[in-house]
Write an enzyme that holds these catalytic residues in place. Sequence first.
Site, short mmCIF file in Angstrom:
data_model
loop_
_atom_site.label_atom_id
_atom_site.label_comp_id
_atom_site.label_asym_id
_atom_site.label_seq_id
_atom_site.Cartn_x
_atom_site.Cartn_y
_atom_site.Cartn_z
CG HIS A 1 -6.15 3.06 -3.09
ND1 HIS A 1 -6.25 2.64 -4.68
CD2 HIS A 1 -5.25 2.40 -2.49
CE1 HIS A 1 -5.44 1.90 -4.68
NE2 HIS A 1 -4.95 1.30 -3.62
CB THR B 1 -2.73 0.19 10.16
OG1 THR B 1 -3.08 1.30 11.03
CG2 THR B 1 -1.26 0.46 9.99
#
Length: 128
Positions: free
Chosen positions: A9, A70
């Site tokens: 991330h 997800t």
Amino acid sequence: MLGVLLVLHGSKIPEWKDVGIKYAEYLSRYFNLVEFGFLEFNKPTLSEALSNLLAKGANKIVVVPLLFATGTHFKRDIPRLLGIDGDEKKIQYMGKEIEIIIADPLGFDEKIGEVLVKGVNETYNKNY
């Protein structure tokens, strides 16, 4: 040649990069071409990491999102940053077709659960 692209991330905290380095080093024991890239905040970007793999000769790339589930980053951002259009799983690089396979997010795994239990116990034992 197979390339492995780890996707993290990213964070405004620079130490995030250390996680990418450690996972890339670990996977390098098993695969010759391993790079990591961040979705935001840190370098290398996902595009830069992909370029590094391509420059090293990767013609098939497995993208491994180090994400638990997800979500928008998985469904939209990762394909967009890799230059994948729609359901197409290939990109062009210097006149060659490069296959890109995106692995599923980590999801639930008992081994990850064991790591969490260990972390809870270590944290508790340090403080009590």
